[in-house]
Write a protein that holds these residues in place. Structure first.
Motif, PDB file in Angstrom:
ATOM      1  N   ASP A   1       0.865  -1.178   0.000  1.00  0.00           N
ATOM      2  CA  ASP A   1       0.000   0.000   0.000  1.00  0.00           C
ATOM      3  C   ASP A   1       0.900   1.225   0.000  1.00  0.00           C
ATOM      4  N   THR A   2       0.943   1.957  -1.098  1.00  0.00           N
ATOM      5  CA  THR A   2       1.872   3.083  -1.212  1.00  0.00           C
ATOM      6  C   THR A   2       1.384   4.324  -0.480  1.00  0.00           C
ATOM      7  N   THR A   3       0.117   4.360  -0.087  1.00  0.00           N
ATOM      8  CA  THR A   3      -0.393   5.471   0.723  1.00  0.00           C
ATOM      9  C   THR A   3      -0.168   5.197   2.203  1.00  0.00           C
ATOM     10  N   ALA A   4      -0.633   4.051   2.666  1.00  0.00           N
ATOM     11  CA  ALA A   4      -0.384   3.618   4.043  1.00  0.00           C
ATOM     12  C   ALA A   4       0.787   2.643   4.006  1.00  0.00           C
ATOM     13  N   SER A   5       1.991   3.194   3.910  1.00  0.00           N
ATOM     14  CA  SER A   5       3.174   2.380   3.626  1.00  0.00           C
ATOM     15  C   SER A   5       3.943   1.967   4.873  1.00  0.00           C
ATOM     16  N   GLY A   6       3.332   2.135   6.056  1.00  0.00           N
ATOM     17  CA  GLY A   6       3.946   1.658   7.276  1.00  0.00           C
ATOM     18  C   GLY A   6       3.748   0.170   7.468  1.00  0.00           C
TER      19      GLY A   6
ATOM     20  N   ASN B   1      -6.461   1.872   7.810  1.00  0.00           N
ATOM     21  CA  ASN B   1      -7.616   1.092   7.363  1.00  0.00           C
ATOM     22  C   ASN B   1      -7.383  -0.396   7.569  1.00  0.00           C
ATOM     23  N   PRO B   2      -8.463  -1.181   7.538  1.00  0.00           N
ATOM     24  CA  PRO B   2      -8.322  -2.634   7.563  1.00  0.00           C
ATOM     25  C   PRO B   2      -7.915  -3.124   6.179  1.00  0.00           C
TER      26      PRO B   2
ATOM     27  N   VAL C   1       3.516   6.168   9.075  1.00  0.00           N
ATOM     28  CA  VAL C   1       4.386   6.688  10.127  1.00  0.00           C
ATOM     29  C   VAL C   1       4.716   8.138   9.820  1.00  0.00           C
ATOM     30  N   PRO C   2       4.391   9.081  10.712  1.00  0.00           N
ATOM     31  CA  PRO C   2       4.749  10.480  10.491  1.00  0.00           C
ATOM     32  C   PRO C   2       6.258  10.633  10.311  1.00  0.00           C
ATOM     33  N   GLU C   3       6.652  11.582   9.477  1.00  0.00           N
ATOM     34  CA  GLU C   3       8.064  11.755   9.146  1.00  0.00           C
ATOM     35  C   GLU C   3       8.929  11.955  10.384  1.00  0.00           C
TER      36      GLU C   3
END
Length: 283
Positions: free
Chosen positions: A127-132, A198-199, A252-254
């Motif tokens: 997931d390139t948006t939620a990449s954590g 998100n799930p 993850v915030p920068e």
């Protein structure tokens, strides 16, 4: 009984080569984009530049991969299949484009040209948006394994491919880590800040035996029925337009890039905030 407000990191799992076997580590640094150092740092591609993965090619499943290295970043991989003897490849050489032996091995197995690409910072996230890192609890894995005959928790974990497995909490506790599509849940692991997004929407891979690629008949139907029947009060939001979702995608915030997380760290839930106050936009 009210569920606990925190959990403990029980396992940290890396997938140095995207779509291949896991590697367990005790601690890992968070890198650029919020991913884990060494996770999905390498990926297989075909001649058209598309991923060669379990979703697209069942021949991925019989490949066994074992990794060497002193840190969370793998330095070498030993590959084998039922038809091919184990062979060790230095991943540092791959990073320097000295790939002939490895690509020859891959071509011999797949029957078409396959290359191994490398991204040192951030890897190739699903997931390139939620990449954590992705998060799930051990209790959830055990519960879901029980929905299917012949699947034990270790096998279900291999099917689901999480990064962080939590202990000390009930099944589906990780659903506390997301809210609705317009919101994000802040939480911490050790000294690092995270956003639950998100799930995870599942694909065909969990339905397949991770060694052979053989599918469980009616896996999706059974999964969806059981997920709906066992959905806790704290799950939901507006994400469940269908119930083939399990595990939590994060960002993850920068400010937390460069922090380290470790087995034994506590995960503590903070507060839910509007998505437009975070680095991860609303859906």
């Amino acid at each position: 009984m009210h569920p606990p407000e925190s959990a403990t990191v029980e396992h940290i799992l890396m997938y140095p080569i995207k779509s291949l076997d896991e590697r367990s580590v005790e601690r890992v640094e968070i890198v650029t984009n919020g991913g884990l150092a060494g996770d999905r740092e390498y990926a297989l591609f075909d001649g058209d530049g598309d991923y060669v993965n379990g979703k697209n090619d069942r021949q991925v499943h019989p490949i066994r991969a074992a990794y060497d290295g002193e840190t969370a970043r793998a330095e070498a991989v030993t590959l084998s299949t039922p038809e091919q003897e184990p062979r060790r490849f230095e991943l540092g050489a791959v990073a320097n484009d000295e790939t002939a032996a490895l690509t020859d091995w891959l071509r011999a197995w797949f029957g078409y040209p396959v290359t191994l690409d490398h991204n040192h910072e951030g890897g190739f996230p699903d997931d390139t948006t939620a990449s954590g890192p992705t998060i799930i609890s051990e209790a959830t894995i055990e519960t879901v394994a029980g929905w299917f005959d012949g699947v034990d928790p270790a096998g279900m974990r291999r099917r689901l491919r999480p990064n962080i497995v939590l202990g000390g909490v009930p099944p589906f506790w990780e659903d506390h880590l997301f809210a609705d599509r317009e919101s994000r849940v802040r939480f911490t692991i050790g000294d690092a800040d995270f956003l639950g997004v998100n799930p995870c929407q599942r694909c065909v891979v969990p339905s397949r035996d991770p060694d052979t690629g053989n599918e469980i008949e009616d896996f999706n139907k059974t999964f969806i029925a059981q997920r709906r029947a066992t959905m806790p009060d704290w799950s939901g939001g507006d994400w469940f337009n269908h119930d083939f979702r399990l595990m939590v995608n994060t960002a993850v915030p920068e400010a937390s890039w460069g922090e380290t997380i470790a087995v034994g760290d506590e995960l503590t839930v903070d507060k839910t905030v509007p998505a437009d106050e975070t680095s991860v936009p609303a859906e």
